[in-house]
Design a protein around this motif. Structure first.
Motif: not given
Length: 379
Positions: A164-170, A153-162
């Motif tokens: 950061a260290k896992l977001r960096a792997k995404t 999905f688009d990064e704009k749909l990311e959950q605000a509480d996800y």
């Protein structure tokens, strides 16, 4: 020869299988690719170079004894009952395949336990990510064990509480839709479907991942907006007390979903991945009504859609005329461009390119004579 890429594909619904096929078709021709799934029939007609390995379907298997059944599930796992021979066959089949094919990258869509199995088997593993409240140790452990994560999905749909260290792997592919039917204008879609040109059309779109949209609330909607034609595509759940109305039509499963979306003034649907992106691909005014899923997956995705102004929702199916009228009025005020921007026609290609690049990067230099790391036993 390029290292093989293998997929584990969950058998619930068709979305996981369709997504895998969409990604795999963009792999280079010399890349061996395989799929392990308990629903091999979903890959009938797939690219013949995809090797399909059938896994046991464990749904409904009985635990052999009450004592085994009473054993609690450890917090690092979600669903691993004890004493099932089908469970052993599943794990053995997966491990044998990873070993026999010398798999270079194992893509899991989706299962935390299978993702951890890949890491334990020393196979680089990628997890397909979904929305939801997945901060439990089982999910986080499998994400940390992965060499990378794919969000379809688009990064704009990311959950605000996800985290950061896992977001960096995404890697965010952009909105991935597996539907390829051409998108017609509203007038052309209505002409093809034989729908009136000047009547408001409200499409209720249901999928195959649940038990069906409840029919009773739709009868209230049909009464609340009697001048609109309500079309229901997909299964519905009836309780037995509903009254049918002339402006409410059940279509059952339809093969031309895109035409129906294009013909509609408003689309009401769940927050399933492919469903959302099918609607975004057309650019419709969207009422998202999330269905119950594990870890509140669809509810968290619906929240993200509404925060972007890409959809409107209600806390529950409206049960009276005024609530239906208010919800549909809010949908009328939406700018479809906000939803349309979330679909990326190159999403499947983006995923394939990233996966192949990662596989090659991980194994570059594998033929070298001198190993870079000596494994020692842990104490």
């Amino acid at each position: 020869m390029k290292k093989p890429i293998a997929f584990f594909v969950h058998h619930q619904g068709r979305g996981h299988a369709n997504r895998t096929m969409a990604i795999a078709e963009h792999f280079s021709r010399e890349r061996p690719v395989s799929v392990m799934t308990a629903a091999p029939e979903q890959f009938a007609g797939a690219d013949p170079r995809i090797e399909v390995i059938a896994l046991p379907n464990m749904i409904g298997d009985a635990v052999p004894t009450p004592r085994l059944f009473e054993e609690p599930t450890p917090s690092v796992m979600h669903c691993v009952p004890l004493g099932l021979s089908s469970m052993r066959r599943t794990m053995r089949t997966i491990l044998d395949h990873l070993d026999d094919r010398d798999v270079g990258l194992f893509v899991v869509d989706v299962s935390s336990e299978i993702g951890m199995l890949g890491r334990i088997a020393s196979v680089p593993t990628v997890q397909i990510r979904m929305h939801g409240d997945r901060s439990d140790i089982g999910h986080v452990g499998s994400y940390e064990a992965a060499v990378g994560l794919i969000a379809p999905f688009d990064e704009k749909l990311e959950q605000a509480d996800y985290p950061a260290k896992l977001r960096a792997k995404t890697t965010y592919t952009g909105g991935l839709c597996t539907t390829r039917d051409p998108v017609l204008s509203r007038a052309d879609a209505r002409a093809r479907l034989g729908l009136p040109e000047d009547q408001k059309v409200i499409l209720v779109l249901t999928g195959g991942g649940g038990s069906g949209t409840p029919y009773a609330p739709l009868t209230m909607g049909a009464r609340a907006v009697p001048d609109a034609l309500w079309l229901v595509a997909g299964p519905v759940h009836r309780e037995g007390h509903e009254t049918d109305f002339a402006n409410l039509r059940e279509l059952g499963w339809v093969s031309n979903v895109t035409d129906h979306i294009a013909a509609a003034d408003i689309v009401i649907a769940s927050a399933g991945d492919n469903t959302v992106h099918e609607i975004a691909r057309v650019g419709a005014k969207f009422v998202v009504m999330p269905e119950w899923r594990y870890f509140a997956e669809q509810h968290r995705k619906a929240e993200a859609l509404c925060a972007l102004g890409a959809a409107v929702t209600a806390s529950a199916w409206p049960g009276d005329y005024a609530a239906w009228q208010a919800l549909l009025g809010a949908a009328e005020a939406l700018d479809p461009a906000a939803l349309r921007a979330l679909h990326n026609p190159d999403a499947a290609r983006n995923a394939a390119t990233w996966l192949e690049g990662l596989a090659d990067e991980l194994w570059t230099g594998a033929e070298a004579d001198t190993p870079r790391l000596t494994v020692v036993a842990a104490e």
